[in-house]
Design a protein around this motif. Structure first.
Motif, PDB file in Angstrom:
ATOM      1  N   ASP A   1       1.840 -12.116  -3.736  1.00 12.11           N
ATOM      2  CA  ASP A   1       2.926 -11.786  -4.538  1.00 12.11           C
ATOM      3  C   ASP A   1       2.679 -10.739  -5.562  1.00 12.11           C
ATOM      4  O   ASP A   1       3.036 -10.655  -6.770  1.00 12.11           O
ATOM      5  N   ILE A   2       2.163  -9.571  -4.994  1.00  9.54           N
ATOM      6  CA  ILE A   2       1.835  -8.298  -5.617  1.00  9.54           C
ATOM      7  C   ILE A   2       2.932  -7.404  -5.430  1.00  9.54           C
ATOM      8  O   ILE A   2       2.911  -7.060  -4.299  1.00  9.54           O
ATOM      9  N   SER A   3       3.672  -6.880  -6.353  1.00  6.80           N
ATOM     10  CA  SER A   3       4.548  -5.854  -6.064  1.00  6.80           C
ATOM     11  C   SER A   3       3.990  -4.498  -6.415  1.00  6.80           C
ATOM     12  O   SER A   3       3.161  -4.278  -7.546  1.00  6.80           O
ATOM     13  N   LEU A   4       4.119  -3.610  -5.558  1.00  7.22           N
ATOM     14  CA  LEU A   4       3.321  -2.236  -5.457  1.00  7.22           C
ATOM     15  C   LEU A   4       4.608  -1.152  -6.140  1.00  7.22           C
ATOM     16  O   LEU A   4       5.532  -1.220  -5.562  1.00  7.22           O
ATOM     17  N   GLU A   5       4.262  -0.560  -7.113  1.00  9.38           N
ATOM     18  CA  GLU A   5       4.668   0.492  -7.652  1.00  9.38           C
ATOM     19  C   GLU A   5       4.658   1.705  -6.912  1.00  9.38           C
ATOM     20  O   GLU A   5       5.856   2.711  -6.598  1.00  9.38           O
ATOM     21  N   SER A   6       3.442   1.966  -6.197  1.00 13.39           N
ATOM     22  CA  SER A   6       3.364   2.952  -5.067  1.00 13.39           C
ATOM     23  C   SER A   6       2.181   2.702  -4.235  1.00 13.39           C
ATOM     24  O   SER A   6       1.383   2.058  -4.819  1.00 13.39           O
ATOM     25  N   ILE A   7       2.316   3.488  -3.187  1.00 14.56           N
ATOM     26  CA  ILE A   7       1.163   3.348  -2.175  1.00 14.56           C
ATOM     27  C   ILE A   7       1.218   4.765  -1.394  1.00 14.56           C
ATOM     28  O   ILE A   7       2.060   5.114  -0.983  1.00 14.56           O
ATOM     29  N   MET A   8      -0.003   5.303  -1.581  1.00 16.00           N
ATOM     30  CA  MET A   8      -0.044   6.564  -1.064  1.00 16.00           C
ATOM     31  C   MET A   8      -1.530   6.981  -0.376  1.00 16.00           C
ATOM     32  O   MET A   8      -2.509   6.463  -0.631  1.00 16.00           O
ATOM     33  N   GLN A   9      -1.484   7.821   0.470  1.00 15.07           N
ATOM     34  CA  GLN A   9      -2.925   8.551   1.143  1.00 15.07           C
ATOM     35  C   GLN A   9      -3.377   9.632   0.262  1.00 15.07           C
ATOM     36  O   GLN A   9      -2.527  10.542  -0.174  1.00 15.07           O
TER      37      GLN A   9
END
Length: 439
Positions: A378-386
């Motif tokens: 239940d973790i909402s991600l604001e951003s995910i990037m390399q």
């Protein structure tokens, strides 16, 4: 004019010598502003022959601080030795039992024995003042204990250790490693030869425990603080934070929650445009959030001979201005017996979420796997990037940066534990909380 206020000082290091010098240089000013002269009549230190750059010829010399506190004809005992127990505790306790006022800069002593000593002070009609124990020259103790009476405080947080703030500032500005910046801090005298007490967060924790008691009316609970130091902060974290619009600071945070009081010390990402993000070098900053006043932010020198001596002298001046028979302000803002038992809150949802840095093998499906484990918890991600310099080299591990929305500590730890089991993680993950103070 009233009789002179007679001072005994135990500890003649940098702060003690600075205090003696200031009192001697400004005798007339102090007598005018305090309504009575302030005289240093007794001192105690280990080495009588050391040249401290001040005239001590008129002061009685004691080789033992406890003897000074127990026997000297003084009105105020000033403890500047340091240490939670030993001579510091014994001498302060002895002075208070005699009904002699005490001024100390010793956060370790107060963190361990503050409530006991406050109780003795109340019984004997003495003052226990300690402005210099937290944030050096910043008058945060007086603000919490006196100036903000009537306010309901929801949160206290800040930068309370100059050594850590200097290291993190230099890492960012000079692009140097933690180890190189620590060596430079030691060379300049900002860090001790054994810096563990500062860089592991213990110094900040002691200070935070005192502020927590003042802010929320609870007994001191230095052992109930979530604690992380800055030793695991890498230059890669500093650069990633900058790319995201943040700076990393070691913060002490205490806040009231529905389940109790939360106390934590850890590296924190704060937005670059926030005021606290601009506090660099050995400077300290403390913010107090309350219902009436709103947010109060105080910034200033957190250590050093003059800054600490200034705070000590302010406490002495308050005693000089007080009159016999006047009711004293309790050491922790309310009588020691009226302080509430400390109830530790569980680490709750944090407003700014978390920064998570993962170094992973370059495999198909890694992004999707990480996102799935976050969703499962239940973790909402604001951003995910390399975030890697080796985009074209498949042999090099890739760095994945995640920024979450508000979530729980346990959820983040569970998600990371699940990711570790997938086999594509290289090294240990880095997790840094994000705080978003008011700009």
């Amino acid at each position: 004019m009233a009789d002179a206020l007679k001072i005994g000082i135990a500890g003649l290091g940098t702060v003690g010598a600075s205090l003696v010098r200031i009192v001697q240089e400004r005798q007339e000013m102090l007598a005018t502003t305090c309504g009575r002269a302030i005289e240093i009549v007794a001192v105690a230190a280990r080495d009588r022959n050391r040249d401290r750059g001040v005239d001590l010829s008129k002061a009685a010399w004691y080789d033992n601080a406890v003897a000074l506190a127990s026997e000297a004809d003084i009105d105020v005992f000033v403890e500047l030795m340091g240490g939670a127990g030993g001579p510091a505790h014994a001498s302060v306790k002895s002075a208070l039992n005699r009904g002699i006022h005490v001024v100390t800069a010793n956060k370790a002593l107060l963190s361990a024995h503050g409530i006991e000593l406050a109780g003795i002070a109340e019984e004997r009609g003495a003052l226990l003042n300690y402005e210099a124990a937290v944030a050096g020259g910043i008058p945060v103790i007086k603000a919490l204990r006196e100036s903000m009476t009537g306010n309901s405080i929801s949160r206290v947080y800040g930068i309370m250790n100059g050594t850590c703030n200097y290291i993190l500032t230099q890492m960012e500005k000079e692009g140097l490693s933690f180890e190189d910046c620590l060596k430079e801090a030691q060379r300049l005298g900002y860090a001790e030869a054994d810096p563990a007490f500062d860089i592991e967060g213990n110094d900040t924790a002691h200070k935070l425990s005192i502020l927590t008691s003042l802010a929320f009316g609870t007994a001191i609970a230095a052992d109930d603080i979530y604690l992380e130091g800055i030793t695991n902060i890498s230059i890669e974290d500093i650069h990633a934070a900058a790319d995201l619009g943040y700076r990393i600071k070691l913060l002490g945070v205490a806040q009231r929650t529905e389940s109790g009081i939360e106390q934590r010390v850890h590296p924190t990402m704060v937005p670059y445009e926030s005021v606290i993000a601009q506090v660099d070098g050995v400077t300290n900053a403390v913010a107090i959030e309350s219902d009436i006043l709103g947010e109060l932010l105080m910034v200033g020198p957190g250590a050093g001979g003059n800054a600490t001596a200034s705070a000590v002298l302010g406490d002495i001046a308050d005693i000089a201005k007080s009159r016999p028979g006047a009711q004293h302000v309790p050491a922790f803002g309310r009588p020691a017996a009226a302080l509430l038992p400390y109830k530790r809150a569980r680490m709750r949802s944090h407003e700014g979420g978390y920064f998570i840095r993962l170094k992973v093998l370059d495999r198909t499906g890694v992004f999707a796997s990480i996102a799935a484990h976050m969703a499962e918890n239940d973790i909402s991600l604001e951003s995910i990037m390399q975030h890697s310099k080796h985009y074209m080299d498949a042999a090099e591990p890739k760095t994945i940066i995640l920024v979450t929305h508000a979530t729980f500590e346990a959820s983040v730890r569970e998600a990371i534990s699940s990711i570790k089991g997938e086999g594509y993680l290289v090294g240990e993950p880095q997790v840094i909380r994000i705080e978003r103070p008011k700009p």
